[in-house]
Design a protein around this motif. Structure first.
Motif, PDB file in Angstrom:
ATOM      1  N   GLU A 179       0.786  -1.237   0.000  1.00 48.86           N
ATOM      2  CA  GLU A 179       0.000   0.000   0.000  1.00 48.86           C
ATOM      3  C   GLU A 179       0.816   1.284   0.000  1.00 48.86           C
ATOM      4  N   SER A 180       2.092   1.185   0.383  1.00 48.37           N
ATOM      5  CA  SER A 180       2.859   2.429   0.566  1.00 48.37           C
ATOM      6  C   SER A 180       4.338   2.219   0.258  1.00 48.37           C
TER       7      SER A 180
ATOM      8  N   TRP B  42       6.630   2.813   2.327  1.00 49.20           N
ATOM      9  CA  TRP B  42       7.142   2.167   3.542  1.00 49.20           C
ATOM     10  C   TRP B  42       7.040   0.657   3.410  1.00 49.20           C
ATOM     11  N   ARG B  43       5.886   0.194   2.945  1.00 49.09           N
ATOM     12  CA  ARG B  43       5.654  -1.254   2.856  1.00 49.09           C
ATOM     13  C   ARG B  43       6.596  -1.889   1.844  1.00 49.09           C
TER      14      ARG B  43
ATOM     15  N   ASP C 239       6.248  -5.237  12.897  1.00 47.41           N
ATOM     16  CA  ASP C 239       5.694  -3.947  12.510  1.00 47.41           C
ATOM     17  C   ASP C 239       4.441  -3.562  13.297  1.00 47.41           C
ATOM     18  N   ARG C 240       3.383  -4.391  13.251  1.00 50.32           N
ATOM     19  CA  ARG C 240       2.126  -4.016  13.925  1.00 50.32           C
ATOM     20  C   ARG C 240       1.740  -5.025  15.011  1.00 50.32           C
TER      21      ARG C 240
ATOM     22  N   PHE D 175       4.115   3.276  17.922  1.00 54.17           N
ATOM     23  CA  PHE D 175       3.285   4.180  17.119  1.00 54.17           C
ATOM     24  C   PHE D 175       2.669   5.310  17.950  1.00 54.17           C
TER      25      PHE D 175
ATOM     26  N   PRO E 208      -1.142   1.221  13.748  1.00 54.31           N
ATOM     27  CA  PRO E 208      -0.566   2.561  13.555  1.00 54.31           C
ATOM     28  C   PRO E 208      -1.610   3.661  13.424  1.00 54.31           C
TER      29      PRO E 208
ATOM     30  N   ARG F 166      -1.275   6.339  16.346  1.00 53.16           N
ATOM     31  CA  ARG F 166      -0.802   7.666  15.921  1.00 53.16           C
ATOM     32  C   ARG F 166      -1.851   8.735  16.220  1.00 53.16           C
TER      33      ARG F 166
ATOM     34  N   PHE G 122      -3.891   4.453   4.185  1.00 52.60           N
ATOM     35  CA  PHE G 122      -2.432   4.452   4.021  1.00 52.60           C
ATOM     36  C   PHE G 122      -1.994   4.534   2.557  1.00 52.60           C
TER      37      PHE G 122
ATOM     38  N   HIS H 227      -1.250  10.125   8.608  1.00 48.27           N
ATOM     39  CA  HIS H 227      -0.609   9.023   9.337  1.00 48.27           C
ATOM     40  C   HIS H 227       0.506   8.344   8.549  1.00 48.27           C
ATOM     41  N   ASN H 228       0.657   8.677   7.255  1.00 47.18           N
ATOM     42  CA  ASN H 228       1.878   8.232   6.559  1.00 47.18           C
ATOM     43  C   ASN H 228       2.208   9.187   5.406  1.00 47.18           C
TER      44      ASN H 228
ATOM     45  N   ASP I  86       6.716   8.437   8.527  1.00 46.38           N
ATOM     46  CA  ASP I  86       7.427   7.414   7.737  1.00 46.38           C
ATOM     47  C   ASP I  86       8.847   7.872   7.390  1.00 46.38           C
TER      48      ASP I  86
ATOM     49  N   CYS J 279       9.414   6.426  10.736  1.00 44.89           N
ATOM     50  CA  CYS J 279       9.000   5.066  11.093  1.00 44.89           C
ATOM     51  C   CYS J 279       9.894   4.156  10.253  1.00 44.89           C
TER      52      CYS J 279
HETATM   53  O1  AHR Z   1       2.551  -0.245   9.835  1.00 43.89           O
HETATM   54  C1  AHR Z   1       3.381   0.733   9.325  1.00 43.89           C
HETATM   55  C2  AHR Z   1       2.607   1.646   8.425  1.00 43.89           C
HETATM   56  O2  AHR Z   1       1.989   0.912   7.400  1.00 43.89           O
HETATM   57  C3  AHR Z   1       3.407   2.711   7.705  1.00 43.89           C
HETATM   58  O3  AHR Z   1       3.531   3.880   8.419  1.00 43.89           O
HETATM   59  C4  AHR Z   1       2.548   2.934   6.518  1.00 43.89           C
HETATM   60  O4  AHR Z   1       3.151   3.680   5.507  1.00 43.89           O
HETATM   61  C5  AHR Z   1       2.256   1.537   6.172  1.00 43.89           C
HETATM   62  O5  AHR Z   1       1.364   1.335   5.179  1.00 43.89           O
END
Ligand code: AHR
Length: 322
Positions: A46-47, A49-50, A123-124, A142, A174, A178, A202, A227-228, A256, A276
């Motif tokens: 999705e991002s 970061w991912r 991560d989560r 977070f 997150p 956050r 995200f 949030h990102n 991020d 992050c």
């Molecule tokens: O879990 C981390 C978050 O998930 C990151 O901040 C975000 O960019 C990602 O999609």
């Protein structure tokens, strides 16, 4: 020709859902000899970061000689649960995953526990009373990230300040944390108000869409708290399209510090980024080796992170890895 393409597409789709191997062990084999086989159920792509996180996990598994079976859940919890069940069937040595959302994991993690397969959260976090369902949780704090964003807001607010918030995926750690950390800090300044808050999931497109709606519905927006980075970058597109200047007419705070975010920060379009760190692969592989050997590991491993102003981003950008 058409049949070939359809068949290839079906195999790719099946791999995404059933956690095909990307390492040396064949599908269906838990491990060969002393090789550790890890099943990794990723959130999605999705991002930025991912993407960096996935690369770190894949590179470091290779470097550590760990046979990685990787799956992409496309941000759907049911896909992650299917992948975890498939890893249990394949009798992998260890399962690692980054939960899409916080709740709803007890049943599948109990299945892993009964199969004697240790689980590492990366991560989560999950929201469960039963901490015996996983061995350790490696990742960021977070809430602290939200607090850092809130501290900057409090220090930089001049008079009444209307904030719009672009939340991460609903129910994800997150997004929940956050929000919490930011609200905790701005509570000391009643002049700072969150006037609208909605999920952009995200993603860049999600951030853009929600920001477009905010720009139509909110008469005065001073700050975007995203949030990102990706949602912040989507918001920049929406702000420009509305004829306003991001970073000046509307200030932007994100989390991020991926390359695209840092570039926008050094160009003055973002005002502050809370870091992050996605490079969790090395620590994850070290923990996996210990857990498989039955060694003790800390229940929580917190990633070290900082923050970036526009000047700091200019200095850090040339050496940024992701
Ligand atoms: O879990 C981390 C978050 O998930 C990151 O901040 C975000 O960019 C990602 O999609």
């Amino acid at each position: 020709m058409l049949k070939k393409i359809t068949t290839a597409a079906s195999v790719i789709a099946l791999c995404a859902l059933t956690a095909c191997g990307s390492g040396s062990g064949g599908a269906g084999t838990g491990s060969s000899g002393d090789t550790i086989t890890m099943g990794f159920a990723q959130v999605g792509a999705e991002s930025g970061w991912r993407t960096a996180n996935t690369k770190s996990v894949q590179d470091e598994a290779k470097a550590a000689g760990i046979d990685l079976k990787f799956s992409d859940a496309q941000q759907k919890q049911e896909n992650q649960i299917k992948a975890i069940r498939s890893y249990i069937q394949q009798k992998v040595k260890v399962i690692a995953f980054s939960p899409v959302v916080e709740t709803g994991w007890d049943t599948v993690l109990l299945e892993a526990k009964r199969a004697n397969i240790p689980v590492i959260l990366t991560d989560r976090a999950i929201d469960s009373d039963d901490t015996s369902l996983y061995k350790t949780f490696l990742g960021s704090d977070f809430v602290e990230e939200g607090r850092k964003a809130g501290d900057w807001m409090v220090a930089n607010a001049t008079g009444p300040t209307n904030v719009v918030e672009l939340q991460g995926t609903t129910g994800a750690a997150p997004a929940i944390d956050r929000k919490k950390g930011f609200e905790e800090k701005i509570a000391s300044k009643p002049d700072i108000k969150i006037v609208a808050s909605q999920t952009g999931d995200f993603t860049r497109s999600g951030g853009k869409q929600v920001m477009e709606a905010f720009l139509k519905s909110q008469p005065k927006i001073d700050v975007v708290y995203a949030h990102n980075d990706d949602m912040g970058l989507g918001a920049i597109e929406a702000i420009k399209a509305a004829g306003k200047v991001p970073g000046k007419d509307i200030k932007i705070i994100t989390v991020d510090a991926v390359k695209d975010g840092m570039t926008a920060l050094s160009n003055g379009e973002i005002n502050f980024i809370v870091e992050c760190n996605p490079l969790l692969g090395k620590q994850l592989m070290d923990l996996a080796k210990k857990v498989v050997k039955g060694e003790e590991v800390p229940a929580r491993v917190v990633t070290e992170e900082g923050t970036f102003t526009q000047e700091q981003a200019k200095a850090a950008l040339p050496k940024r890895q992701y």
